[in-house]
Motif scaffolding. Structure first.
Motif, PDB file in Angstrom:
ATOM      1  N   GLU A  90      -0.167   8.306   8.343  1.00 13.68           N
ATOM      2  CA  GLU A  90       0.368   9.657   8.161  1.00 13.68           C
ATOM      3  C   GLU A  90       1.619   9.874   9.009  1.00 13.68           C
ATOM      4  OE1 GLU A  90      -2.484  12.838   8.518  1.00 13.68           O
ATOM      5  OE2 GLU A  90      -3.980  11.702   7.381  1.00 13.68           O
ATOM      6  N   LYS A  91       1.615   9.319  10.218  1.00 15.93           N
ATOM      7  CA  LYS A  91       2.772   9.470  11.106  1.00 15.93           C
ATOM      8  C   LYS A  91       4.009   8.792  10.506  1.00 15.93           C
ATOM      9  CE  LYS A  91       4.337   8.878  15.827  1.00 15.93           C
ATOM     10  NZ  LYS A  91       3.995   8.493  17.192  1.00 15.93           N
ATOM     11  N   ALA A  92       3.849   7.556  10.005  1.00 17.31           N
ATOM     12  CA  ALA A  92       4.976   6.837   9.393  1.00 17.31           C
ATOM     13  C   ALA A  92       5.492   7.594   8.176  1.00 17.31           C
ATOM     14  CB  ALA A  92       4.558   5.417   9.001  1.00 17.31           C
ATOM     15  N   GLU A  93       4.597   8.159   7.394  1.00 15.94           N
ATOM     16  CA  GLU A  93       5.011   8.920   6.208  1.00 15.94           C
ATOM     17  C   GLU A  93       5.751  10.189   6.621  1.00 15.94           C
ATOM     18  OE1 GLU A  93       2.869  11.070   2.479  1.00 15.94           O
ATOM     19  OE2 GLU A  93       2.287   8.971   2.855  1.00 15.94           O
ATOM     20  N   ALA A  94       5.263  10.874   7.661  1.00 12.25           N
ATOM     21  CA  ALA A  94       5.935  12.094   8.127  1.00 12.25           C
ATOM     22  C   ALA A  94       7.332  11.788   8.642  1.00 12.25           C
ATOM     23  CB  ALA A  94       5.098  12.772   9.211  1.00 12.25           C
ATOM     24  N   ILE A  95       7.475  10.708   9.401  1.00 10.71           N
ATOM     25  CA  ILE A  95       8.793  10.301   9.910  1.00 10.71           C
ATOM     26  C   ILE A  95       9.711   9.967   8.740  1.00 10.71           C
ATOM     27  CG2 ILE A  95      10.038   8.496  11.173  1.00 10.71           C
ATOM     28  CD1 ILE A  95       7.568   8.424  13.086  1.00 10.71           C
ATOM     29  N   ASP A 118      19.121   0.585   4.795  1.00 10.65           N
ATOM     30  CA  ASP A 118      18.082   1.370   5.441  1.00 10.65           C
ATOM     31  C   ASP A 118      16.886   1.450   4.512  1.00 10.65           C
ATOM     32  OD1 ASP A 118      16.883   2.881   7.428  1.00 10.65           O
ATOM     33  OD2 ASP A 118      17.940   4.726   6.932  1.00 10.65           O
ATOM     34  N   GLY A 119      15.704   1.394   5.091  1.00  8.51           N
ATOM     35  CA  GLY A 119      14.461   1.544   4.350  1.00  8.51           C
ATOM     36  C   GLY A 119      13.677   2.697   4.941  1.00  8.51           C
ATOM     37  N   ILE A 120      13.331   3.651   4.105  1.00  6.29           N
ATOM     38  CA  ILE A 120      12.668   4.865   4.558  1.00  6.29           C
ATOM     39  C   ILE A 120      11.288   4.951   3.902  1.00  6.29           C
ATOM     40  CG2 ILE A 120      12.781   7.385   4.539  1.00  6.29           C
ATOM     41  CD1 ILE A 120      15.866   7.102   4.382  1.00  6.29           C
ATOM     42  N   ASN A 121      10.237   5.003   4.719  1.00  7.13           N
ATOM     43  CA  ASN A 121       8.874   5.149   4.189  1.00  7.13           C
ATOM     44  C   ASN A 121       8.732   6.496   3.509  1.00  7.13           C
ATOM     45  OD1 ASN A 121       7.290   2.805   5.001  1.00  7.13           O
ATOM     46  ND2 ASN A 121       7.749   3.458   7.088  1.00  7.13           N
ATOM     47  N   ILE A 122       8.302   6.475   2.256  1.00  7.83           N
ATOM     48  CA  ILE A 122       8.043   7.745   1.581  1.00  7.83           C
ATOM     49  C   ILE A 122       6.561   7.894   1.240  1.00  7.83           C
ATOM     50  CG2 ILE A 122      10.375   8.126   0.727  1.00  7.83           C
ATOM     51  CD1 ILE A 122       9.487   6.969  -1.962  1.00  7.83           C
ATOM     52  N   ARG A 123       5.844   6.793   1.166  1.00 10.11           N
ATOM     53  CA  ARG A 123       4.385   6.800   1.040  1.00 10.11           C
ATOM     54  C   ARG A 123       3.878   5.691   1.957  1.00 10.11           C
ATOM     55  NH1 ARG A 123       5.720   9.657  -2.601  1.00 10.11           N
ATOM     56  NH2 ARG A 123       5.164  10.130  -4.690  1.00 10.11           N
ATOM     57  N   ASN A 124       2.931   6.044   2.825  1.00  3.19           N
ATOM     58  CA  ASN A 124       2.440   5.060   3.775  1.00  3.19           C
ATOM     59  C   ASN A 124       1.016   5.410   4.170  1.00  3.19           C
ATOM     60  OD1 ASN A 124       2.135   3.669   6.536  1.00  3.19           O
ATOM     61  ND2 ASN A 124       4.098   2.893   5.786  1.00  3.19           N
ATOM     62  N   THR A 177       0.813  -1.225   0.000  1.00  3.72           N
ATOM     63  CA  THR A 177       0.000   0.000   0.000  1.00  3.72           C
ATOM     64  C   THR A 177       0.840   1.267   0.000  1.00  3.72           C
ATOM     65  OG1 THR A 177      -0.143   0.081   2.412  1.00  3.72           O
ATOM     66  CG2 THR A 177      -1.857  -1.166   1.246  1.00  3.72           C
ATOM     67  N   GLY A 178       2.153   1.145   0.096  1.00  6.14           N
ATOM     68  CA  GLY A 178       3.013   2.319   0.148  1.00  6.14           C
ATOM     69  C   GLY A 178       4.296   2.098  -0.623  1.00  6.14           C
ATOM     70  N   LYS A 179       5.242   3.021  -0.420  1.00  2.00           N
ATOM     71  CA  LYS A 179       6.556   2.922  -1.073  1.00  2.00           C
ATOM     72  C   LYS A 179       7.640   3.256  -0.070  1.00  2.00           C
ATOM     73  CE  LYS A 179       5.111   3.843  -5.749  1.00  2.00           C
ATOM     74  NZ  LYS A 179       5.417   4.506  -6.990  1.00  2.00           N
ATOM     75  N   ARG A 180       8.797   2.605  -0.271  1.00  4.58           N
ATOM     76  CA  ARG A 180       9.959   2.834   0.574  1.00  4.58           C
ATOM     77  C   ARG A 180      11.160   3.176  -0.290  1.00  4.58           C
ATOM     78  NH1 ARG A 180      10.438   0.261   5.668  1.00  4.58           N
ATOM     79  NH2 ARG A 180      12.535  -0.394   5.188  1.00  4.58           N
ATOM     80  N   LEU A 181      11.981   4.073   0.236  1.00  4.55           N
ATOM     81  CA  LEU A 181      13.274   4.351  -0.370  1.00  4.55           C
ATOM     82  C   LEU A 181      14.256   3.409   0.316  1.00  4.55           C
ATOM     83  CD1 LEU A 181      15.255   6.040  -2.074  1.00  4.55           C
ATOM     84  CD2 LEU A 181      15.396   7.618  -0.134  1.00  4.55           C
TER      85      LEU A 181
END
Length: 167
Positions: free
Chosen positions: A80-85, A71-77, A49-53
């Motif tokens: 909202e909190k996970a995406e903001a982080i 490292d995996g960074i949430n860029i779409r999640n 449902t989202g994307k990670r860098l």
């Protein structure tokens, strides 16, 4: 996955893997490390449902050069909190590498600095190294006490030329 080759034994290693001890790596000590971004990809999250860098960092700090950290960074999640982080983490990574904008491809081959910590064993998974922060500007020296850094004198490492390849 199929391999096509005229030689039926082309994929034979020539030794029995049970006769060789697997490579084992100790965890990096908690501290501050220089790195080069050696691989980058934007991929779907586990639930789709989202994307990670996803980034592969190759440590360049003396004594640990060549070690890899992922490292995996949430860029779409959907959270909202996970995406903001994730956006904050991506911003710090870009700044650490001296890159602006939004094109992750610009990170390829760039150098930066990060703080690495050991995540303890949990839920059946072994302890592992994780990136706790990407460091930039004045935050590099103030982010951790000098005793936690691999270099005991606190001196800044020399600037490095990034690797020539881009993925």
């Amino acid at each position: 996955m199929a391999f096509i080759d005229d030689d039926d034994n082309a994929l034979d290693l020539g030794f029995n893997v049970e006769d060789v001890e697997p490579a084992k790596f100790d965890l990096l000590p908690d501290g501050i490390y220089d790195f080069d971004v050696t691989k980058i990809a934007i991929e779907p999250t586990k639930d789709g449902t989202g994307k990670r860098l996803n980034v592969e960092l190759t440590i360049t700090t003396d004594g640990f050069a060549g070690r890899k950290i992922f490292d995996g960074i949430n860029i779409r999640n959907k959270s909202e909190k996970a995406e903001a982080i994730g956006r904050e983490q991506a911003s710090a990574l870009f700044r650490s590498c001296g890159v602006g904008g939004s094109d992750a491809a610009a990170l390829a081959g760039k150098s930066g600095r990060c703080k690495i910590k050991t995540q303890p064993e949990q839920n059946g998974y072994e302890a592992r190294n994780v990136v706790k922060a990407y460091l930039f500007d004045g935050a590099v020296r103030a982010a951790a006490p000098a005793a936690a850094a691999p270099a005991s004198d606190g001196a800044q490492p020399p600037k490095r030329k990034p690797p020539a390849f881009v993925k």
